[in-house]
Design a protein around this motif. Structure first.
Motif, PDB file in Angstrom:
ATOM      1  N   ILE A 120       0.793  -1.160   0.028  1.00 58.89           N
ATOM      2  CA  ILE A 120       0.251  -0.131   0.251  1.00 58.89           C
ATOM      3  C   ILE A 120       0.871   1.502  -0.025  1.00 58.89           C
ATOM      4  O   ILE A 120       0.387   2.619   0.365  1.00 58.89           O
ATOM      5  CB  ILE A 120      -0.910   0.135   1.196  1.00 58.89           C
ATOM      6  N   THR A 121       2.265   0.805  -0.824  1.00 62.65           N
ATOM      7  CA  THR A 121       3.083   2.494  -0.698  1.00 62.65           C
ATOM      8  C   THR A 121       2.361   2.797  -1.339  1.00 62.65           C
ATOM      9  O   THR A 121       2.944   4.615  -1.548  1.00 62.65           O
ATOM     10  CB  THR A 121       3.921   1.862  -1.072  1.00 62.65           C
ATOM     11  N   ASP A 122       1.809   3.038  -2.300  1.00 58.44           N
ATOM     12  CA  ASP A 122       1.053   4.526  -3.279  1.00 58.44           C
ATOM     13  C   ASP A 122      -0.780   4.193  -3.157  1.00 58.44           C
ATOM     14  O   ASP A 122      -1.139   4.794  -3.984  1.00 58.44           O
ATOM     15  CB  ASP A 122       1.135   3.562  -4.657  1.00 58.44           C
TER      16      ASP A 122
ATOM     17  N   ARG B 232       0.621 -16.490   6.991  1.00 58.53           N
ATOM     18  CA  ARG B 232       1.835 -15.178   7.235  1.00 58.53           C
ATOM     19  C   ARG B 232       0.955 -13.644   5.798  1.00 58.53           C
ATOM     20  O   ARG B 232       1.086 -14.476   4.864  1.00 58.53           O
ATOM     21  CB  ARG B 232       2.771 -14.979   7.334  1.00 58.53           C
ATOM     22  N   SER B 233       1.307 -12.493   6.712  1.00 60.39           N
ATOM     23  CA  SER B 233       0.761 -11.423   5.841  1.00 60.39           C
ATOM     24  C   SER B 233       0.897 -10.170   5.887  1.00 60.39           C
ATOM     25  O   SER B 233       1.782 -10.263   7.093  1.00 60.39           O
ATOM     26  CB  SER B 233      -0.938 -11.006   5.877  1.00 60.39           C
ATOM     27  N   ALA B 234       2.118  -9.369   5.360  1.00 65.55           N
ATOM     28  CA  ALA B 234       3.257  -8.186   5.713  1.00 65.55           C
ATOM     29  C   ALA B 234       2.246  -7.628   4.809  1.00 65.55           C
ATOM     30  O   ALA B 234       1.914  -7.202   3.627  1.00 65.55           O
ATOM     31  CB  ALA B 234       4.570  -8.808   4.523  1.00 65.55           C
ATOM     32  N   PHE B 235       2.190  -6.179   5.743  1.00 67.21           N
ATOM     33  CA  PHE B 235       1.277  -4.963   4.735  1.00 67.21           C
ATOM     34  C   PHE B 235       2.824  -3.461   4.745  1.00 67.21           C
ATOM     35  O   PHE B 235       3.063  -3.394   6.001  1.00 67.21           O
ATOM     36  CB  PHE B 235       0.912  -4.079   5.683  1.00 67.21           C
ATOM     37  N   ILE B 236       3.357  -3.423   3.249  1.00 68.06           N
ATOM     38  CA  ILE B 236       4.236  -2.894   3.625  1.00 68.06           C
ATOM     39  C   ILE B 236       3.786  -1.231   3.691  1.00 68.06           C
ATOM     40  O   ILE B 236       2.600  -1.161   2.519  1.00 68.06           O
ATOM     41  CB  ILE B 236       5.055  -3.363   1.598  1.00 68.06           C
ATOM     42  N   ILE B 237       3.841  -0.317   3.954  1.00 66.45           N
ATOM     43  CA  ILE B 237       3.584   1.098   3.996  1.00 66.45           C
ATOM     44  C   ILE B 237       4.895   1.637   4.079  1.00 66.45           C
ATOM     45  O   ILE B 237       5.985   1.599   4.857  1.00 66.45           O
ATOM     46  CB  ILE B 237       3.055   1.737   5.428  1.00 66.45           C
TER      47      ILE B 237
ATOM     48  N   SER C 147       9.321  -2.053   3.449  1.00 67.85           N
ATOM     49  CA  SER C 147      10.168  -3.023   2.236  1.00 67.85           C
ATOM     50  C   SER C 147       9.377  -4.604   2.070  1.00 67.85           C
ATOM     51  O   SER C 147       9.029  -4.589   2.488  1.00 67.85           O
ATOM     52  CB  SER C 147      11.304  -2.934   2.140  1.00 67.85           C
ATOM     53  N   LEU C 148       9.496  -4.160   0.241  1.00 69.99           N
ATOM     54  CA  LEU C 148       9.306  -4.969  -0.128  1.00 69.99           C
ATOM     55  C   LEU C 148      10.068  -6.175  -0.078  1.00 69.99           C
ATOM     56  O   LEU C 148       9.805  -7.280   0.538  1.00 69.99           O
ATOM     57  CB  LEU C 148       9.026  -4.951  -1.832  1.00 69.99           C
ATOM     58  N   ASP C 149      11.238  -6.157  -0.154  1.00 67.51           N
ATOM     59  CA  ASP C 149      11.753  -7.060   1.653  1.00 67.51           C
ATOM     60  C   ASP C 149      11.846  -7.875   1.595  1.00 67.51           C
ATOM     61  O   ASP C 149      11.900  -8.854   2.529  1.00 67.51           O
ATOM     62  CB  ASP C 149      13.803  -6.711   0.609  1.00 67.51           C
TER      63      ASP C 149
ATOM     64  N   ILE D 292       9.511 -16.229   0.234  1.00 69.28           N
ATOM     65  CA  ILE D 292       9.245 -16.492  -1.164  1.00 69.28           C
ATOM     66  C   ILE D 292      10.766 -15.189  -1.480  1.00 69.28           C
ATOM     67  O   ILE D 292      10.822 -14.594  -0.688  1.00 69.28           O
ATOM     68  CB  ILE D 292       8.261 -15.098  -1.746  1.00 69.28           C
ATOM     69  N   GLU D 293      11.310 -15.923  -2.478  1.00 67.58           N
ATOM     70  CA  GLU D 293      12.436 -15.044  -3.057  1.00 67.58           C
ATOM     71  C   GLU D 293      11.790 -13.588  -3.863  1.00 67.58           C
ATOM     72  O   GLU D 293      13.372 -12.941  -4.343  1.00 67.58           O
ATOM     73  CB  GLU D 293      12.844 -16.005  -4.008  1.00 67.58           C
ATOM     74  N   ASP D 294      11.088 -14.173  -5.345  1.00 68.80           N
ATOM     75  CA  ASP D 294      10.682 -13.042  -6.276  1.00 68.80           C
ATOM     76  C   ASP D 294       8.948 -12.919  -6.317  1.00 68.80           C
ATOM     77  O   ASP D 294       8.415 -13.825  -5.979  1.00 68.80           O
ATOM     78  CB  ASP D 294      11.632 -13.381  -7.169  1.00 68.80           C
ATOM     79  N   VAL D 295       8.940 -11.443  -6.291  1.00 69.21           N
ATOM     80  CA  VAL D 295       7.737 -11.438  -7.224  1.00 69.21           C
ATOM     81  C   VAL D 295       7.700 -10.575  -8.507  1.00 69.21           C
ATOM     82  O   VAL D 295       8.346  -9.805  -8.690  1.00 69.21           O
ATOM     83  CB  VAL D 295       7.592  -9.544  -5.916  1.00 69.21           C
ATOM     84  N   ILE D 296       6.727 -11.580  -9.144  1.00 68.38           N
ATOM     85  CA  ILE D 296       6.930 -10.902 -10.194  1.00 68.38           C
ATOM     86  C   ILE D 296       5.423 -10.352 -10.642  1.00 68.38           C
ATOM     87  O   ILE D 296       4.643 -11.805 -10.162  1.00 68.38           O
ATOM     88  CB  ILE D 296       7.480 -12.418 -11.631  1.00 68.38           C
TER      89      ILE D 296
END
Length: 127
Positions: free
Chosen positions: A49-51, A76-81, A108-110, A118-122
């Protein structure tokens, strides 16, 4: 607006942009429920939700209800702010009300990728 990307079997990336009015929130819930209906207790989600801008209160209630119903499926869930203090408070409120130690606010996404494993987000380009 939003975009949902399936990363792996029960791992998803959700990108939210702009505002999230109730009709959009309701459409999101319907689409998300359809995509995750077969998940048991292994659902992992990155919510970017960075944008995003501030949420409407009615939208918060719709999302909160979705989160509460998915607590049993959630691994698990992560919220990127990013740097958005008002939105950070809104998401913290939602996470607190949905009560699960498996939800986390990250910066951050990392950090999000590490949290859900996970390693990658495509991201697929919409046509």
């Amino acid at each position: 607006m939003y975009q949902i990307e399936k990363l792996q079997e029960n791992k998803f990336y959700i990108k939210a942009t702009g505002t999230f009015p109730p009709p959009v929130a309701e459409r999101f819930v319907k689409e998300f429920n359809e995509l995750t209906k077969n998940a048991k207790n292994d659902l992992s989600i990155i919510v970017d939700i960075t944008d995003a801008i501030l949420l409407k209160f009615d939208s918060i209630e719709i999302i909160l209800d979705l989160f509460k119903k998915n607590n049993t499926k959630l691994y698990r869930s992560a919220f990127i702010i990013a740097n958005n203090p008002p939105l950070s408070k809104e998401i913290k409120y939602i996470i607190d009300k949905a009560a699960s130690p498996n939800r986390k606010i990250v910066s951050s996404l990392d950090e999000a990728k590490q949290w859900i494993g996970i390693e990658d987000v495509i991201i697929k380009k919409k046509e």
